[in-house]
Design an enzyme around this catalytic site. Structure first.
Site, short mmCIF file in Angstrom:
data_model
loop_
_atom_site.label_atom_id
_atom_site.label_comp_id
_atom_site.label_asym_id
_atom_site.label_seq_id
_atom_site.Cartn_x
_atom_site.Cartn_y
_atom_site.Cartn_z
N HIS A 35 0.85 -1.18 0.00
CA HIS A 35 0.00 0.00 0.00
C HIS A 35 0.89 1.24 0.00
CE1 HIS A 35 -2.37 -3.30 1.69
NE2 HIS A 35 -3.42 -2.70 1.19
N GLU A 414 -16.62 -3.89 25.44
CA GLU A 414 -15.79 -5.09 25.53
C GLU A 414 -14.61 -5.05 24.56
OE1 GLU A 414 -20.00 -6.06 26.75
OE2 GLU A 414 -19.07 -5.13 24.99
N HIS A 476 -27.29 -14.89 26.43
CA HIS A 476 -26.17 -14.68 27.33
C HIS A 476 -25.45 -15.99 27.70
CE1 HIS A 476 -27.86 -10.74 27.60
NE2 HIS A 476 -27.09 -10.35 28.59
#
Length: 671
Positions: A35, A414, A476
């Site tokens: 790149h 998280e 969950h």
């Protein structure tokens, strides 16, 4: 600022920046992949930053008090490799640049931690770098409060592009940094308006400057090719009491025919394009050739920090002996001998008292022993502190008013938490751990994967590890997550059966130096199954004989975590019927797999039938059920093959057939 003006009015700067651009063009062309555009576009910013602001000593790239530079857009790796080579970093030779992206070279397609000093973290998955940089900045703030500004006092600089800012984790990161007022964190946004598919506008219309400002950042907007504006912005950012985002308006693939196009993002390899671009730069000479005066000027930049580093060495040596030793121990990741003694005492107390507690509570009990001794731990939770049991009384909260605090309230982030923990560890001097529900490893997964790829010993405290969490239901209840984590290389997955195994798992996780650990912990209370104390850490074996058969052994039950008590109950029923049954606790498959073959065969001999019990899917269990015994081996599995349901835990275990009697039936059927 146009190229002509840069060449005329900022000749010295231009030549240094052009060296980055030309090395990028040559390396990408030689590799025929890579790149080119981002290094060509951000070379001016990088040159000003390294020449006038970065505190580093190229000859000592691991100096603890150096500024950290994070290239979040890791696809533009030649920017970083060029800087390391030009400034004289000992690992980055011209041969490494020539072998960009080739087998055995340290110049991987995306920067990889551990390949070369000066690469602070692995980047490439977009968003990870900026999120990890938050952890670096948090570590600096914390350690400056602990050790004083004479020992830790530096900045974290991060280059991030449009792609980084589109990734959701970037918002988790900038919101956390804004709330914590991480004023030593400065992010340069490469605002080139281009993605692989075309202009940014085809997919996004976010006002990034307003977004950062709304998250509590100081925002500056500049021409990313004007060295005076860049310099002034960095001075302004360093004076702010907030984290700063400098929006750098740049041209991707500057000076080439691919400038400001999506083509400029990727590999520019056409010989005519390269020749024309070098001509526009006023650059002559062979490929990979940097004129001696330009290379010398860059090397002088790399050597400039030596005096600062030597002065720092003096300040460190002037510390009292015990403080100096404590700093060295923490920086090396060494564990004090007192910890092993304290954990052994803790284990003895558990075996004597036989508490019935959830392993998440057992984890808290272990941390209450660990944290006062290992004072470099930095804990936290993604808004589940009371459920994860990750906070102990001695820690204090890490916040603007108390940087010495060791507990972080990460919020419902998280992914951001996990990336920040990577940064906390990579900075050095701290041992991070953080908690959430096991099911939400899905949200944390990209950063957890980088922990494993980089082999950094971050500790993930994942509670509510099965259908045993009960009424919250299948959204969950983790089912496939243990298999996913065990499938991840370089990761230790601990699923302890009681408080003794939990303490041993913590001891091992803290001793790790080459990969992350996951503690899979129960919500429901579990009995103490290790009722006879031994100083030996049996979890270190990965699996061990917990209960031997009374009658002639015909069956082996293998279980983890909350299902070990089920295995013991099934054994009792089978023994009453004269079926000799061994119970093997297997808290860590990875450690068991690493044991000598004779030990593994002693624990799991080739005779008899085997049944494994775990409230998760079967994947990853067959190596222990059949393994070397082949397809004809008699073995079965008691566990899950579907998602869970909403009901009390006891009801769910019966509904899904994870019971002692179901286990007995499996054994009898095999016999």
């Amino acid at each position: 600022m146009e190229i002509a003006a840069l060449r005329e009015f900022h000749t010295d700067h231009w030549n240094k920046a052009a060296a980055i651009r030309v090395l990028t063009l040559d390396a990408v062309a030689a590799a025929n992949s890579g790149h080119s555009g981002m290094p060509m576009g951000m070379a001016d910013v990088a040159t000003v930053l390294f020449e006038k602001h970065m505190k580093f000593d190229a000859a000592n790239p691991e100096w603890p008090n150096r500024d950290r530079f994070i290239l979040s857009g890791g696809h533009g790796s030649m920017l970083l490799y060029s800087l390391l080579y030009l400034t004289g970093s000992p690992d980055m030779t011209l041969d490494q640049i020539r072998n960009f992206r080739q087998k055995g070279a340290i110049t991987a397609g995306h920067p990889e931690y551990g390949h070369a000093r000066g690469v602070e973290t692995t980047t490439g998955p977009l968003g990870q770098g900026i999120a990890t940089s938050v952890g670096f900045a948090m570590a600096e703030e914390h350690l400056r409060a602990v050790w004083g500004a004479g020992i830790i006092d530096h900045h974290t600089y991060c280059f991030a592009g449009d792609g980084d800012l589109m990734e959701g984790v970037s918002q988790e990161a900038i919101a956390l940094a804004g709330r914590q007022k991480l004023s030593r964190l400065i992010v340069f946004w490469d605002d080139n308006g281009i993605t692989i598919d075309g202009p940014v506008g085809i997919s996004d219309r976010t006002d990034q400057q307003a977004r950062f400002a709304a998250s509590g950042w100081h925002v500056i907007s500049i021409d990313g090719h004007d060295p005076d504006a860049i310099d002034a912005a960095i001075h302004q950012a360093r004076a702010s009491d907030l984290p700063t985002m400098i929006a750098c308006k740049t041209h991707i693939a500057l000076g080439s025919s691919a400038q400001d196009t999506s083509k400029g993002h990727g590999a520019l390899t056409d010989p005519k394009l390269i020749a024309d671009t070098k001509a526009a730069y006023g650059w002559s000479g062979e490929a990979f050739e940097v004129p001696a005066d330009i290379k010398s000027a860059w090397e002088a930049i790399g050597a400039r920090g030596a005096a600062d580093r030597e002065a720092w060495d003096g300040r460190l040596k002037a510390l009292p002996r015990d403080r100096r030793a404590a700093f060295s121990r923490a920086w090396k990741g060494e564990i004090p001998a007192a910890l092993a003694r304290a954990i052994d005492t803790h284990k003895a107390e558990i075996s004597a008292g036989k508490p019935k507690v959830a392993t998440r509570k057992a984890s808290e009990m272990a941390l209450a022993v660990i944290n006062p001794i290992l004072t470099e731990t930095v804990g936290g939770s993604a808004d589940l502190t009371g459920s994860n049991n990750t906070l102990t009384a001695d820690m204090g909260t890490f916040k603007v008013e108390n940087r010495a605090g060791r507990y972080v309230y990460y919020g419902i982030r998280e992914h951001g938490m996990s990336a920040a923990m990577n940064g906390l560890f990579l900075h050095g001097g701290v041992r991070p751990y953080g908690g959430t529900f096991m099911c939400f490893t899905d949200y944390a997964r990209p950063a957890m994967r980088l922990s494993a790829l980089m082999k950094v010993p971050v500790i993930y405290v994942m509670t509510h590890d099965s259908i045993g969490l009960g009424e919250d239901g299948p959204t969950h209840q983790p089912v496939e997550h243990l298999a996913m984590l065990r499938a991840t290389p370089n990761t230790l997955v601990f699923r302890p059966a009681d408080a003794v195994e939990t303490a041993e798992a913590w001891e091992l996780a803290l001793a790790q130096k080459s990969g992350p650990s996951v503690l899979a912990l129960s919500r429901q209370n579990l009995p103490t199954v290790r009722t006879e104390h031994t100083s030996e850490n049996l979890v270190a074996r990965g699996a061990y004989i917990l209960a031997e058969s009374g009658a002639r052994r015909q069956a082996i039950l293998i279980a983890t975590g909350s299902e070990v008590e089920i295995a013991l109950a099934a054994r009792e029923l089978l023994e009453k019927e004269g079926i000799g049954t061994r119970v093997v606790s297997m808290p860590c498959m990875e450690l068991f797999a690493a044991q000598p073959e004779d030990y593994r065969k002693k624990v799991l001999p080739g005779t008899g039938v085997r049944v494994a019990i775990e409230a998760g899917v079967r994947q990853c269990w067959d190596q222990w059920l059949t393994g070397e015994r082949g397809r004809s081996a008699k073995a079965d599995f008691v566990g899950m093959d579907d998602f869970g349901a909403s009901a009390p835990a006891e009801t769910l275990y019966k509904q899904f057939g994870i019971t002692p009697r179901a286990t007995v039936a499996k054994v009898k059927a095999l016999l």
